[in-house]
Design an enzyme around this catalytic site. Structure first.
Site, short mmCIF file in Angstrom:
data_model
loop_
_atom_site.label_atom_id
_atom_site.label_comp_id
_atom_site.label_asym_id
_atom_site.label_seq_id
_atom_site.Cartn_x
_atom_site.Cartn_y
_atom_site.Cartn_z
CG ASP A 70 -39.14 54.70 91.10
OD1 ASP A 70 -39.73 54.48 90.04
OD2 ASP A 70 -37.93 54.43 91.26
CG ASP A 122 -34.07 54.44 93.33
OD1 ASP A 122 -35.01 54.59 92.52
OD2 ASP A 122 -33.22 53.55 93.23
CG ASP A 124 -37.90 58.50 90.65
OD1 ASP A 124 -38.82 58.20 89.89
OD2 ASP A 124 -37.15 57.66 91.18
#
Length: 353
Positions: free
Chosen positions: A46, A233, A237
């Site tokens: 990410d 995080d 996700d």
């Protein structure tokens, strides 16, 4: 005789490797994590809060409607007060307007009511879709652009900036030296995704990805035979992390993200991912060494003992010495440095752009 490599050395090796990683700040939370890391050939990151520090700052603001800059900032702060996304932290210290009935759209933005007006904040496609306004024509910005609008007009554009983590570039380079493919997968709608990918040397970059899009990309990679580690995080996700062989949550991640991850990067240092992968490979190597040792030792010793050529006292010493050797060899993992980087062929060839 006794299966030393299975009953003693294997659990000792796994325990020593796990303790080493915990001291470094990479905490495995699943029993299979260390073993699965040995097979990883693709790492998917990410962006905000993972590759970057997640410490966004407001660098520019442009008014687009009838409200002044201060009013727009207060309205944005009022909406973002209901979000835990790193973008929201930019507005947490700003005086907030009274906004009600706030709804959070994962990967999109927020909406809420201010008086008789409905407000929207997020990436321009999200705001345009929900407000019914035509997309504004503005030049591409270097950072992250989010827009504020009502159901009647565009109100303001906020330009944010975020810097990569200090060790991000070196971690990406080290992964490439291990023969591991890297991919940046972000829901960000701005050119910041490609900018960060170029800056860090990441192989592939995909922006404007919803949680469903992220999961779809990982499913395609899995279909190609890739063994994937997903590092993220945010709550958005979670679907893609569930589709990876190993999922790693940053120490600053939401509690639910950490709970569902296979490992937690406590100190936020990305280089520890590299250490985790090399330690996993070392652990597999040590276990295989001792499996061969146990096999050869028993094949050599059993015929001699059966023939009466080994007295009981020597057999006892030999068995104890064998057990001690395999345990001490396993404990070396706790002090073993990372090996020299070995290049491996990249796995997978899906066209991601």
């Amino acid at each position: 005789t006794c299966p030393c490599a299975l009953s003693l050395e294997t659990p000792t090796a796994i325990t020593a490797a796990t303790v080493k990683l915990r001291k470094l700040g990479l905490l495995p939370t699943r029993g299979h994590t260390l073993e699965s890391m040995n097979e990883i050939d693709t790492v998917v990151f990410d962006k905000t809060g993972t590759l970057t520090r997640g410490e966004l700052s407001l660098v520019n603001q442009q008014v687009a409607g009838t409200l002044d800059a201060d009013q727009c900032l207060r309205l944005a702060a009022g909406l973002e007060a209901f979000s835990e996304h790193p973008i929201a932290r930019v507005f947490h210290n700003v005086p907030k307007a009274q906004v009600s009935n706030v709804q959070n759209y994962l990967g999109g933005g927020l909406s809420g009511h201010w008086g008789k007006q409905t407000l929207y904040i997020g990436h321009p496609q999200f705001v345009a879709e929900h407000s019914g306004l035509a997309l504004p024509e503005v030049p591409e910005c270097a950072g992250i652009a989010i827009w504020l609008a009502s159901d009647q007009q565009w109100l303001a554009r906020f330009q944010l900036d975020d810097q990569p983590r200090a060790d991000a570039a070196s971690a990406i380079a080290a992964l490439h030296q291990l023969g591991i493919r890297t991919l940046l997968l972000s829901g960000d709608r701005s050119g910041h995704v490609q900018q960060i990918a170029r800056q860090l040397g990441i192989d592939e970059a995909i922006g404007q990805a919803s949680p469903e899009d992220k999961l779809s990309v990982l499913q395609k990679l899995n279909a190609e035979g890739c063994k994937i580690m997903m590092v993220g995080d945010g709550l958005n996700d979670l679907p893609s992390m569930a589709g990876a062989s190993v999922s790693v949550a940053m120490g600053s991640a939401a509690d639910l993200t950490q709970l569902k991850a296979g490992a937690v990067l406590l100190n936020g240092q990305l280089m520890q991912l590299v250490e985790g992968l090399t330690t996993s490979r070392q652990t597999r190597k040590v276990i295989r060494q001792k499996l061969w040792w146990a096999l050869i030792y028993n094949l050599a010793a059993l015929p001699l003992a059966a023939a009466g050529l080994v007295p009981p006292w020597l057999a006892a010493i030999g068995m104890s010495a064998s057990s001690l050797v395999v345990v001490l060899n396993a404990l070396r993992l706790g002090k073993m440095p990372a090996p020299a980087r070995e290049s491996r062929p990249l796995v997978g060839s899906m066209a991601l752009r």
